[in-house]
Enzyme design. Sequence first.
Site, PDB file in Angstrom:
ATOM      1  N   HIS A   1       0.836  -1.207   0.000  1.00 21.71           N
ATOM      2  CA  HIS A   1       0.000   0.000   0.000  1.00 21.71           C
ATOM      3  C   HIS A   1       0.871   1.258   0.000  1.00 21.71           C
ATOM      4  CE1 HIS A   1      -3.753   2.199   1.156  1.00 21.71           C
ATOM      5  NE2 HIS A   1      -2.876   3.028   1.702  1.00 21.71           N
ATOM      6  N   GLU A   2       1.825   1.314   0.922  1.00 21.99           N
ATOM      7  CA  GLU A   2       2.687   2.508   1.011  1.00 21.99           C
ATOM      8  C   GLU A   2       3.580   2.611  -0.228  1.00 21.99           C
ATOM      9  OE1 GLU A   2       1.886   4.660   3.138  1.00 21.99           O
ATOM     10  OE2 GLU A   2       0.623   3.346   4.356  1.00 21.99           O
TER      11      GLU A   2
ATOM     12  N   HIS B   1       1.659   4.566  -2.724  1.00 20.17           N
ATOM     13  CA  HIS B   1       1.758   6.017  -2.480  1.00 20.17           C
ATOM     14  C   HIS B   1       3.143   6.529  -2.893  1.00 20.17           C
ATOM     15  CE1 HIS B   1      -2.002   6.694  -0.417  1.00 20.17           C
ATOM     16  NE2 HIS B   1      -1.760   5.815   0.541  1.00 20.17           N
TER      17      HIS B   1
END
Lengths: 498, 498
Positions: free
Chosen positions: B262-263, B266
Site C-alpha cells: 500500500h505505502e 503512495h
Amino acid sequence: MQPWERFKAIQKKLKAYSLVLGIASWDSHTEAPKKCFPYRADMLSIISGESFALQTSPEYVGAVEALYAGQDTLSTQDREEVHQAKRALDKILKIPKEVYTEYVKLLNMSQRVWEDAKAKDDYDLFEPYLDQIIATQKKLVAYRSDTADPYDVLLDDFEAGMSMAKYDTFFNTVKGELVPFVKEVLAARPTEKPAFIDAFYARGEQKQFVEKLMEIFQYDTDRGLLKESVHPFTWNTHSQDVRFTVRYLENYVFSSIFAAIHELGHALYEMNIAEALDTTNLNTGTSMGIHESQSRFYENIIGRDKAFWSQHYQSLQAIFPKQLGKVSLDDFYLGINWVEESFIRVEADELTYPLHILIRYEMERAIFNEGVDVKSLPTLWNEKMKTYLNIEPKTAGEGILQDVHWSGGAFGYFPTYALGSAYAAQFFYTMKQDLDFTALLETGDLTPINNWLKDKIHQYGKIKSPEALILDVTGEPFDPQYYIRYLKEKYSALYLKG
Amino acid sequence: MQPWERFKAIQKKLKAYSLVLGIASWDSHTEAPKKCFPYRADMLSIISGESFALQTSPEYVGAVEALYAGQDTLSTQDREEVHQAKRALDKILKIPKEVYTEYVKLLNMSQRVWEDAKAKDDYDLFEPYLDQIIATQKKLVAYRSDTADPYDVLLDDFEAGMSMAKYDTFFNTVKGELVPFVKEVLAARPTEKPAFIDAFYARGEQKQFVEKLMEIFQYDTDRGLLKESVHPFTWNTHSQDVRFTVRYLENYVFSSIFAAIHELGHALYEMNIAEALDTTNLNTGTSMGIHESQSRFYENIIGRDKAFWSQHYQSLQAIFPKQLGKVSLDDFYLGINWVEESFIRVEADELTYPLHILIRYEMERAIFNEGVDVKSLPTLWNEKMKTYLNIEPKTAGEGILQDVHWSGGAFGYFPTYALGSAYAAQFFYTMKQDLDFTALLETGDLTPINNWLKDKIHQYGKIKSPEALILDVTGEPFDPQYYIRYLKEKYSALYLKG
C-alpha cells in the site's frame, strides 16, 4: 520593546531556525537518501539565509550592542548570554556578504575535491583549493581584526581564551616530555600485537555491547538514541534531545566500543546541562576543548581503566566467547592500551595521540605565521611524522590528506583535541581528591562519577568560560603537567614496570 | 518585481519552510526521543508561524490575486500553480488568527484526550471535545462561505470537486450493490479461517520480505528508505526523497506485507512525478482520492492477485517454510482475500472495507447536515454497524473511538478512502484495454504496469485535477460501476463459483 526583551524574542526565533536546521543535518548525516541533496541544499540555504538575515538585522544587532554596553547591570548569566551573542556577531558582522557566500561555495567544492584527492592519494588535486582556503581565511581574519595574528584569531574561535603563546607552552611540554617517553615505551613493548584485537566481531553482537554500554554509563534513552553513521558523532538540539552514532568495523571491535564511550562522554555532557538553560544561548558545552575533555575522560580515563573492565569484561566475553573467552583481563587491558606508531590520527592510541596533534599544530602555525608554501606541505608533514613518530607515510591518503578539517576551512580546531585530553587529566587528579575512583569503578556503578562531573562541569553549559571552569573545578589554571603525569604513570605501569 | 516573479520567489521560501517542517515531522514520527517534544513543539510553532506570516503577507496574497485575475494569459501549468495557491489561501485568509490559533490548541488537546478515551473505552471523556471541534468546524466553514453547505466545503477540501450530491450517488451504489453481495459471500464462505493467517512470523524475516517487495515494485532506494513506525505512512518532500514506514506484527504477517505494498503505491506515485515540478507547488499527488487509488491499486489489484503471487509466493515460502511450506498457492490466495465482518476499519478486507467508509460518511453527513446530537453518536454508530456489517461493537474503542481523524478535525477525509478504491477499479479496466495484466504479473516484471501508471497518472502531479485526470485516463467521468464490477467479479470467483 526594551533591548533585553527584543534580544530574547529574536534569539528564540534564531533557536527555532537552529533546531530545524539541526534536525535536517541529523537526517542528512544518518539516513537521507543520496539523491535528495541538491534540492535539499537549495532549500536549506534559504532557511540559513533567513536565520542569517535575522541575526544580522539592525533590531537584533542593536539590542545586543545596547546590552553589551550596559552589561554591568546584568546578572552573571544574562551577561554571559550577551557575551555569547556578541562573540557570534563579531565573527560575521564585518565580513561582506559576497565574500562570505563565495567562501561557503569554495568550501562546498573543496570538500568534494578533498574526498576525491584522498581516494586517489593525489595531493596536487587538492592543493589549489587548500591554497585558496588559506588565502581566504587570512582575508576573513583581516576583516575582523587588523591587529591580531591570524592564527591567534582562529585558535580563539575554537577555544575562547587560547592563543599561540599558550598553545606553544602546552605543546612544548608535550614535545619535551612525551616524545622521549613514547620512544622508551615502544622500546620496552612486546613485539607481537595481541591477535584478538583485529579478530572478527559480528556487527549485531557489537551493537548489543554498545547498548550495554549505554546502560552502564546511564545514558537516558528517553532523551536520545543510538544510530549508525560513517563517522561517529554526537548531536543535540537541547538537553532533552541528545543523540549519538557509532560505526561497526567487523575486524576492529575497539572502534565501536571506544567510539561509543567517547560519544557517550559528549552526550552526557549535553544531557546534564541544566534544563533551564534551554531557553538561552548557553545550553551547550562551553568549548571544543572542554567537550573533548569529557569525551576523553569517559573514553580513556574510565573506558581504558582496568578497574572499569574488572566489572564489565565478563559481559563482553559472554557476547564474544570465541574471540575473548581465553583472553585474560590483564591481556585485554594491555590490548586496549596497545601503543604503536601509526599513520592515522583517529586510530591512534591514547599515548601517541597528542603527537599527531602536535604535528598538525606545528603545520598550521607554519602556514599562518611563517608563510610556508602550500606546495611544500606534504614534505613538511612527512618530516614531522619521521621526527615525532619515526614513521613516514607512503601516500598522501595516510599522510596530509587524512583529515577532513582543512577542506572545511577549520584551522585552529585540531589543537583542542590534545588540550581536551590534558584538561581531562587535570580534572581527574581533582576528582581523585573527592572520590575513590578505582574503588568506585570496581563497584560497577558510575553514579558518583557521573554526578561529580555533572555538578562540577556539565550543568553550567556555557555559563562558565573554559578558563573559569578549570579554575573553579581544580582550584588552579590549566596546567599540562597533570596530563604528562597521568600518561607517564599509566604507561610506565603498563610497559616499564620490569 | 512583477507578480509572477514575486509569487515564485515567496513560494520558494514557503517550500523551504515546508521542507524543514517536513523533515522534523518525519523525525518526530519515526525516532525522536519522547522527552524532546515540549521544546520542539514550541520551536516548530515559531517556524510554522514564520511560514504562515509569509503566506498571508500582502506581497504574496497580492501577487496571487493579481495572477488569478489575469490567469487567462498564463500557460496551463502556471495557471494550475496559481489555482493551487489561491485554493490554499482561500482556506486560511478569511479566518481570524485568534480563532485559528484557538482551534489549533483545541485539536492539540483533543488528540491527547482521544488517545486516553480510546485506551479507556470511554466516549464520555472525548464527547465534549468532539462537540467543540464540530462547532468550530462549522464556524470556520461559515467564515469561508456563507452559501455552501458545511459538509460540502469539507468534502471539497479533501477531494477537489466532490460534494454530498456526488458522494450520495457513489455511496448509494455501494449500499445498494455491495451490502447484499457481502451477505451472499459471507453465507457461502467456508466457516474456518485458515490458521496460517495468524501464525507467528518473526520480525526480522518479515522485514526481509518487505525489502524483497521493494525490489519487486522497483522502489528506488537512492531516493528513499524504509523505516518502522507505529502507523505505516508515506512521507515525501520532493520527487527525490520519498520514504515509507511499516510495522511488524508477529502474529499477523499480512499487516506488514500489505501495508508495505500500500505505502509503495503512495511512494511510487510521488517518486514518478516529473522532477521539473519540484520547483512548483504541483509536485505532489493531485488529491487524497487519487493517491488512495494508487496505493489501493498496488495493494489490492496487484498485491492480492493470484498471478502476482504465482511469481512471488515461493520467495515468501522460502522465508517462512514452517508457516507456509505446506500452504498451497490457492489456499494462500484465499487467505489474503479472506472476507469477514470485523470492527476495525484498518484491518478490514477489501470487500467489506467500503462498508466501513459508508458508515463514516453517513455519520459525518448526519453531524453536519442533520444536526445530530454528539451524545447520540455511539448509538448511531452501533446501529449502522449492525445494519451494514451485522455485528455490534462491545466497546467504544472498537467502535466510534477507533480512528484518529475526528480528534484532528478531519471531517470529510474518510470518503476519499472508498473513492480511491473505486477510482482504482476504473483505472484498472482501462489498463486492461492496453495491457495483458494477468500475463504481465505472471512474468514477475512490473515495469510495463509501473510505466503505464507513471505515464497516465503519476507524472502530472497536481497539474491535472482529479476529475480531469480520470477523464483523460479513462475517457469518461468517474463511474462507481467499475468498482462494483471489479469486486463482484473477483469475489464471486473466489467464493461463489460453486
